[in-house]
Design an enzyme around this catalytic site. Structure first.
Site, short mmCIF file in Angstrom:
data_model
loop_
_atom_site.label_atom_id
_atom_site.label_comp_id
_atom_site.label_asym_id
_atom_site.label_seq_id
_atom_site.Cartn_x
_atom_site.Cartn_y
_atom_site.Cartn_z
N SER A 1 -19.13 8.66 -12.81
CA SER A 1 -17.99 9.26 -12.08
C SER A 1 -17.84 10.74 -12.37
CB SER A 1 -16.69 8.50 -12.39
OG SER A 1 -16.93 7.12 -12.32
N HIS B 1 -19.45 6.79 -7.11
CA HIS B 1 -18.60 5.95 -6.25
C HIS B 1 -17.46 6.80 -5.72
CE1 HIS B 1 -15.38 5.32 -9.37
NE2 HIS B 1 -16.36 5.80 -10.10
#
Lengths: 70, 262
Positions: free
Chosen positions: B145, B168
């Site tokens: 992330s 993501h």
């Protein structure tokens, strides 16, 4: 504030409600202004430094989380 | 509480025996204050054993400094204590000190992070990217992330063969109210991350977005997990490697600056 993490948010934030607003006070630790948290046993835990001297942040004894004597 | 009652605290053995050194009688005062300094050092290392479970390695003056970013990158909110966190307000002045210190020639950034606060992560990434000294980042276990922009912020980014990076979408979980505004806000936050990554690595915007929104790869989410070589092939990370490669690259770029002295 947005958290960007693959970990489930429930897991990250678990226990957030029980976190008491900690009692903090501003002190000087060997000449460095810092914010400490007063623990239940009366000891002081370093929360963060309030100094503007970047060298103070390189000192190993002034890392957030250490117990400090005032 | 005395040390004996604490778990994990071992009797302290000084790494070097204190030896009287021959010197002029006038040196006594100097020696005495040196000894006091040593006492302070051992005290500090005892403290870190007690409080952090970490043992201080005997201090060796190095021209390279290592910055480790582990656990959650903690930003605007203090996370509950079960999280292992890296506090950005402590890292930022450290980066200032590293940039400014003459004896520091290069910085290696060790990453093993599960992401965290978007703005704190971007702040660290921007600080690393704007450093004038050579920087190398190594993704060890995971750089997920918000760890992705931090990894690409260094001059050279590396990933160990087994390390993984999860890419993501940013989801709404902050304290933001108002549906249409919120949607736009999250979009904007996401663009900040995407723009940083594409401008500091070789991945294209289309490819990075495709990784972000790929379906069927993650069990409970959309997105992609890139492992070792895959992150290099995607153009996000410069090369696969570990400690040795990272230090070699750092030393080479320090030599290139004409400053490296061994």
């Amino acid at each position: 504030m947005i958290l960007y993490t693959p970990i489930q948010l429930e897991q990250v934030l678990q226990g957030l409600d029980e976190m008491k607003s900690a009692k903090t006070k501003q002190v000087m630790i060997s000449g460095v202004p810092a914010l400490v948290q007063v623990e239940e046993d009366g000891s002081n835990k370093l929360v963060k430094l309030l100094s503007t001297d970047p060298e103070h942040y390189m000192r190993p004894e002034l890392v957030p989380g250490v117990q400090v004597k005032i | 509480m005395s040390n004996e009652n604490r778990q994990g605290v071992f009797p302290f053995h000084p790494s070097q025996p204190i030896q009287p050194s021959p010197g002029k009688p006038g040196d006594d005062h100097q020696k005495h204050s040196d000894r006091n300094k040593d006492d302070d050092k051992t005290k500090a290392s005892m403290e870190s054993v007690k409080e952090l479970g970490a043992n201080n390695i005997p201090q060796v003056q190095s021209s390279i400094h290592c910055l480790s970013i582990v656990g959650q990158v903690e930003g605007h909110m203090v996370l509950p204590p079960q999280n292992k966190t890296t506090k950005y307000e402590h890292l930022i002045p450290q980066l200032v000190a590293l940039e400014q210190a003459k004896e520091v020639k290069g910085v290696v950034i060790m990453l093993n992070t599960v992401g965290g606060d978007v703005e704190a992560g971007l702040a660290i990434a921007e600080m690393i990217a704007s450093m004038s000294k050579p920087t190398v980042s190594v993704v060890l276990g995971g750089g997920h992330s918000i760890g992705v922009p931090i990894a690409v912020a260094a001059d050279t980014s590396m990933i160990t063969p087994t390390a993984s990076m999860t890419i993501h979408p940013i989801r709404l979980n902050g304290l933001v109210i108002g549906v249409p505004q919120t949607y736009e806000y999250v979009e904007k936050m996401q663009d900040r991350v995407i723009n940083f990554v594409i401008s500091h690595s070789n991945v294209s915007q289309e490819k990075f977005r495709e990784f972000m929104f790929r379906a069927g790869e993650l069990a409970r989410d959309i997105g992609t997990v890139l492992i070792g070589q895959e992150a290099v092939e995607a153009g996000i990370i410069s090369s696969v490697g570990g400690l040795n490669e990272a230090i070699n690259i750092l030393n080479k770029s320090i030599e290139g600056n004409g400053e490296y002295v061994q």
